[in-house]
Design an enzyme around this catalytic site. Structure first.
Site, PDB file in Angstrom:
ATOM      1  N   ALA A   1       0.844  -1.199   0.000  1.00  0.00           N
ATOM      2  CA  ALA A   1       0.000   0.000   0.000  1.00  0.00           C
ATOM      3  C   ALA A   1       0.877   1.246   0.000  1.00  0.00           C
ATOM      4  CB  ALA A   1      -0.918  -0.017   1.217  1.00  0.00           C
ATOM      5  N   LEU A   2       0.969   1.863  -1.170  1.00  0.00           N
ATOM      6  CA  LEU A   2       1.757   3.085  -1.328  1.00  0.00           C
ATOM      7  C   LEU A   2       0.842   4.240  -1.757  1.00  0.00           C
ATOM      8  CD1 LEU A   2       4.586   4.501  -1.578  1.00  0.00           C
ATOM      9  CD2 LEU A   2       4.639   3.721  -3.955  1.00  0.00           C
TER      10      LEU A   2
ATOM     11  N   GLY B   1      -0.460   9.684  -6.277  1.00  0.00           N
ATOM     12  CA  GLY B   1      -0.321   8.569  -7.213  1.00  0.00           C
ATOM     13  C   GLY B   1       1.092   8.536  -7.744  1.00  0.00           C
TER      14      GLY B   1
ATOM     15  N   GLN C   1      -9.357  -6.060 -33.596  1.00  0.00           N
ATOM     16  CA  GLN C   1      -9.583  -5.686 -35.007  1.00  0.00           C
ATOM     17  C   GLN C   1      -9.658  -6.936 -35.892  1.00  0.00           C
ATOM     18  OE1 GLN C   1     -10.153  -2.580 -35.613  1.00  0.00           O
ATOM     19  NE2 GLN C   1     -10.417  -2.740 -37.825  1.00  0.00           N
TER      20      GLN C   1
ATOM     21  N   GLU D   1       1.783   0.396 -10.889  1.00  0.00           N
ATOM     22  CA  GLU D   1       3.211   0.231 -10.534  1.00  0.00           C
ATOM     23  C   GLU D   1       4.077   1.250 -11.283  1.00  0.00           C
ATOM     24  OE1 GLU D   1       4.755  -3.525  -9.511  1.00  0.00           O
ATOM     25  OE2 GLU D   1       2.783  -4.440  -9.233  1.00  0.00           O
TER      26      GLU D   1
ATOM     27  N   THR E   1       3.175   4.795 -13.943  1.00  0.00           N
ATOM     28  CA  THR E   1       2.653   5.011 -15.298  1.00  0.00           C
ATOM     29  C   THR E   1       3.799   4.999 -16.319  1.00  0.00           C
ATOM     30  OG1 THR E   1       2.956   7.377 -15.068  1.00  0.00           O
ATOM     31  CG2 THR E   1       0.797   6.500 -14.408  1.00  0.00           C
ATOM     32  N   SER E   2       3.425   4.972 -17.604  1.00  0.00           N
ATOM     33  CA  SER E   2       4.454   5.082 -18.658  1.00  0.00           C
ATOM     34  C   SER E   2       5.231   6.390 -18.501  1.00  0.00           C
ATOM     35  CB  SER E   2       3.798   5.048 -20.040  1.00  0.00           C
ATOM     36  OG  SER E   2       3.411   3.738 -20.365  1.00  0.00           O
TER      37      SER E   2
HETATM   38  N1  CAA Z   1      15.903   2.515  -5.729  1.00  0.00           N
HETATM   39  C1  CAA Z   1      16.499   3.055  -4.645  1.00  0.00           C
HETATM   40  N2  CAA Z   1      16.329   4.348  -4.281  1.00  0.00           N
HETATM   41  C2  CAA Z   1      15.519   5.105  -5.038  1.00  0.00           C
HETATM   42  C3  CAA Z   1      14.862   4.607  -6.186  1.00  0.00           C
HETATM   43  C4  CAA Z   1      15.087   3.251  -6.517  1.00  0.00           C
HETATM   44  N3  CAA Z   1      14.495   2.693  -7.587  1.00  0.00           N
HETATM   45  N4  CAA Z   1      14.130   5.597  -6.726  1.00  0.00           N
HETATM   46  C5  CAA Z   1      14.312   6.685  -5.970  1.00  0.00           C
HETATM   47  N5  CAA Z   1      15.156   6.388  -4.939  1.00  0.00           N
HETATM   48  C6  CAA Z   1      15.632   7.288  -3.894  1.00  0.00           C
HETATM   49  C7  CAA Z   1      16.376   8.476  -4.494  1.00  0.00           C
HETATM   50  O1  CAA Z   1      17.730   8.177  -4.715  1.00  0.00           O
HETATM   51  C8  CAA Z   1      16.195   9.524  -3.423  1.00  0.00           C
HETATM   52  O2  CAA Z   1      17.092   9.263  -2.371  1.00  0.00           O
HETATM   53  P1  CAA Z   1      17.839  10.483  -1.601  1.00  0.00           P
HETATM   54  O3  CAA Z   1      16.768  11.123  -0.780  1.00  0.00           O
HETATM   55  O4  CAA Z   1      18.879   9.788  -0.798  1.00  0.00           O
HETATM   56  O5  CAA Z   1      18.366  11.381  -2.675  1.00  0.00           O
HETATM   57  C9  CAA Z   1      14.789   9.237  -2.890  1.00  0.00           C
HETATM   58  O6  CAA Z   1      14.504   7.866  -3.225  1.00  0.00           O
HETATM   59  C10 CAA Z   1      13.736  10.125  -3.520  1.00  0.00           C
HETATM   60  O7  CAA Z   1      13.806   9.907  -4.923  1.00  0.00           O
HETATM   61  P2  CAA Z   1      13.338  10.993  -5.985  1.00  0.00           P
HETATM   62  O8  CAA Z   1      13.883  12.328  -5.607  1.00  0.00           O
HETATM   63  O9  CAA Z   1      13.640  10.473  -7.336  1.00  0.00           O
HETATM   64  O10 CAA Z   1      11.753  11.013  -5.716  1.00  0.00           O
HETATM   65  P3  CAA Z   1      10.591  11.751  -6.496  1.00  0.00           P
HETATM   66  O11 CAA Z   1       9.646  12.294  -5.487  1.00  0.00           O
HETATM   67  O12 CAA Z   1      11.143  12.668  -7.542  1.00  0.00           O
HETATM   68  O13 CAA Z   1       9.816  10.508  -7.196  1.00  0.00           O
HETATM   69  C11 CAA Z   1       9.291   8.884  -8.896  1.00  0.00           C
HETATM   70  C12 CAA Z   1      10.365   9.725  -8.193  1.00  0.00           C
HETATM   71  C13 CAA Z   1      10.091   7.972  -9.820  1.00  0.00           C
HETATM   72  C14 CAA Z   1       8.324   9.732  -9.694  1.00  0.00           C
HETATM   73  C15 CAA Z   1       8.503   8.023  -7.850  1.00  0.00           C
HETATM   74  O14 CAA Z   1       7.687   8.851  -7.018  1.00  0.00           O
HETATM   75  C16 CAA Z   1       7.631   6.990  -8.499  1.00  0.00           C
HETATM   76  O15 CAA Z   1       8.090   5.918  -8.893  1.00  0.00           O
HETATM   77  N6  CAA Z   1       6.297   7.258  -8.598  1.00  0.00           N
HETATM   78  C17 CAA Z   1       5.329   6.240  -9.040  1.00  0.00           C
HETATM   79  C18 CAA Z   1       4.841   5.448  -7.846  1.00  0.00           C
HETATM   80  C19 CAA Z   1       4.292   4.100  -8.228  1.00  0.00           C
HETATM   81  O16 CAA Z   1       4.878   3.363  -9.008  1.00  0.00           O
HETATM   82  N7  CAA Z   1       3.154   3.741  -7.630  1.00  0.00           N
HETATM   83  C20 CAA Z   1       2.568   2.469  -7.865  1.00  0.00           C
HETATM   84  C21 CAA Z   1       2.063   1.910  -6.546  1.00  0.00           C
HETATM   85  S1  CAA Z   1       1.723   0.204  -6.518  1.00  0.00           S
HETATM   86  C22 CAA Z   1       0.306  -0.001  -7.401  1.00  0.00           C
HETATM   87  O17 CAA Z   1       0.234   0.441  -8.503  1.00  0.00           O
HETATM   88  C23 CAA Z   1      -0.852  -0.770  -6.849  1.00  0.00           C
HETATM   89  C24 CAA Z   1      -0.572  -2.183  -6.553  1.00  0.00           C
HETATM   90  O18 CAA Z   1      -1.136  -2.765  -5.620  1.00  0.00           O
HETATM   91  C25 CAA Z   1       0.281  -2.936  -7.426  1.00  0.00           C
END
Ligand code: CAA
Length: 384
Positions: free
Chosen positions: A124-125, A131, A340, A367, A369-370
């Site tokens: 749960a994120l 989102g 189609q 998980e 978006t694109s």
């Molecule tokens: N691995 C390790 N660390 C990571 C990482 C990764 N893949 N991605 C980011 N981090 C770290 C960064 O290095 C950063 O660390 P520091 O604070 O030490 O610098 C920290 O996390 C923050 O990272 P960002 O500054 O990049 O964060 P952001 O706010 O700019 O967000 C984003 C980046 C890629 C947009 C992220 O928010 C994201 O992936 N969003 C989409 C969320 C998502 O996928 N949700 C799906 C939920 S699950 C679901 O769909 C339902 C289900 O039940 C399946």
């Protein structure tokens, strides 16, 4: 395929393929229409070891590598994409977080029964207002003596009303409504029978209708301190690491859905006659099938490269992003082409391809978006 994969990988593929053919595909349309989540099927997958594929044998898992797991997940998705997402979330997200960050007591208590399929996991994120910008989440945990008290709501939780244990990301920095970002987020293992855990009614979705998706609420939900997973404040990074694996799972699910669409289309084109001959004899149909097969092969090749890199210990985020981006959009194109080819029949519920097209749409949304995948890939290119 045989020369490229180990005998164990082929054996697991065949086992998963037979299960999907015998126990999933015959029921997929009925489950979709009834909006039915079948926990019994997940129990059967648990008995095969498929709910502990990535968990080491010392914790009763199968201890497989990422590639083997993804090969199996494609097979399950080709049979029923709803079952595949329940299985994929469990294998990629909550269990991997407990494996990487749980204490040995937490692993004994939750990871071992999860590996055996006795407990089902969820992740749960997302929240209604958080989102793609996951770090802006607002559900929170506050200290009360030795306990933590959780309040807030989570959205679109796969397995939310069916799971036994949810790994939930909540704020522990006391930021309230203020956006404090990634560093104030922690992970809690939340048993769903805890007082104050409320699962809302299942969402009425376009596709994947046989998987359970719902909002969940924490209402003064009290947890002992030993339910905190990993260090306080490490929750966002834990979630992102887990999603790197989850996104590979979504790419495998995309390949499974697309493969089912291609197989149905090829068979139909051989049977359906128009203008005095099977439509497979028309180049318009042949070219469509050729493009569908080519796109599917390209997506699978990219996915398997990403998996091999993960198994080799290389950084995975951008590769998982590429695989999910390409495979999910490929699945939408391929399933749309399948509808189609089926023409008017393709638009009808009694044929399988409209379900596959509905199931495919969410692949480029959940998980990450694109658009989020493109952010991850571009950041990697520009900061490398
Ligand atoms: N691995 C390790 N660390 C990571 C990482 C990764 N893949 N991605 C980011 N981090 C770290 C960064 O290095 C950063 O660390 P520091 O604070 O030490 O610098 C920290 O996390 C923050 O990272 P960002 O500054 O990049 O964060 P952001 O706010 O700019 O967000 C984003 C980046 C890629 C947009 C992220 O928010 C994201 O992936 N969003 C989409 C969320 C998502 O996928 N949700 C799906 C939920 S699950 C679901 O769909 C339902 C289900 O039940 C399946």
């Amino acid at each position: 395929m045989t020369a490229l994969y180990t005998p164990e990988q082929l054996q697991i593929r065949d086992l998963a393929g037979a299960f999907a053919r015998d126990h999933l595909a015959p029921h997929a349309a009925e489950w979709d229409q009834a909006h039915a989540f079948d926990r019994g099927v997940l129990r059967q997958l648990g008995e095969l070891g498929f709910l502990g594929m990535l968990i080491p044998e010392e914790f009763d898992g199968l201890g497989l590598d990422t590639l083997t797991y993804l090969i199996a997940l494609e097979e399950i998705a080709a049979g029923d994409a709803s079952v595949a997402i329940s299985m994929g979330v469990h294998n990629s997200l909550p269990t991997q977080m407990l494996l990487r960050h749980g204490t040995s007591e937490q692993q004994e208590r939750w990871l071992r029964p999860m590996a055996r399929g006795e407990l089902l996991g969820a992740f749960a994120l997302s929240e209604a207002d958080a989102g793609s910008d996951a770090a802006s989440l607002r559900a929170e945990a506050r200290r009360d003596g030795d306990d933590w008290v959780l309040n807030g709501a989570k959205a679109w939780v796969t397995n939310g009303a069916e799971a036994d244990l949810v790994l939930a990301m909540v704020r522990t920095d006391g930021a309230g409504g203020e956006r404090r970002g990634a560093r104030g987020i922690s992970v809690f293992a939340v048993p769903t029978d805890a007082p104050g855990y409320v699962a809302e009614k299942p969402e009425d979705k376009m596709g994947l209708r046989a998987s359970n998706t719902c909002s969940i609420c924490f209402q003064d939900l009290r947890l002992p301190a030993d339910h905190l997973v990993g260090a306080a404040g490490s929750g966002f990074i834990q979630a992102m690491q887990a999603l790197d694996g989850g996104r590979l799972g979504v790419a495998a699910q995309s390949c499974g859905i697309a493969r089912a669409a291609l197989e149905h289309s090829t068979a139909y084109a051989g049977q359906r006659r128009q203008f005095g001959r099977p439509i497979a004899e028309f180049q318009a149909i042949q070219f469509k099938l050729a493009d569908m097969a080519t796109q599917l092969s390209a997506a699978r090749a990219l996915l398997h490269e990403a998996a091999r890199r993960k198994d080799a210990g290389e950084p995975t985020s951008a590769w998982a992003g590429r695989a999910k981006l390409f495979a999910s959009e490929m699945a939408m194109r391929v399933t749309t082409d399948a509808v189609q080819i089926f023409g008017g029949y393709g638009y009808m519920r009694e044929y399988p391809v409209e379900r596959l097209m509905r199931d495919a749409k969410v692949l480029s949304i959940y998980e990450g978006t694109s658009e989020v995948q493109r952010m991850v890939i571009a950041r990697d290119l520009l900061h490398a």
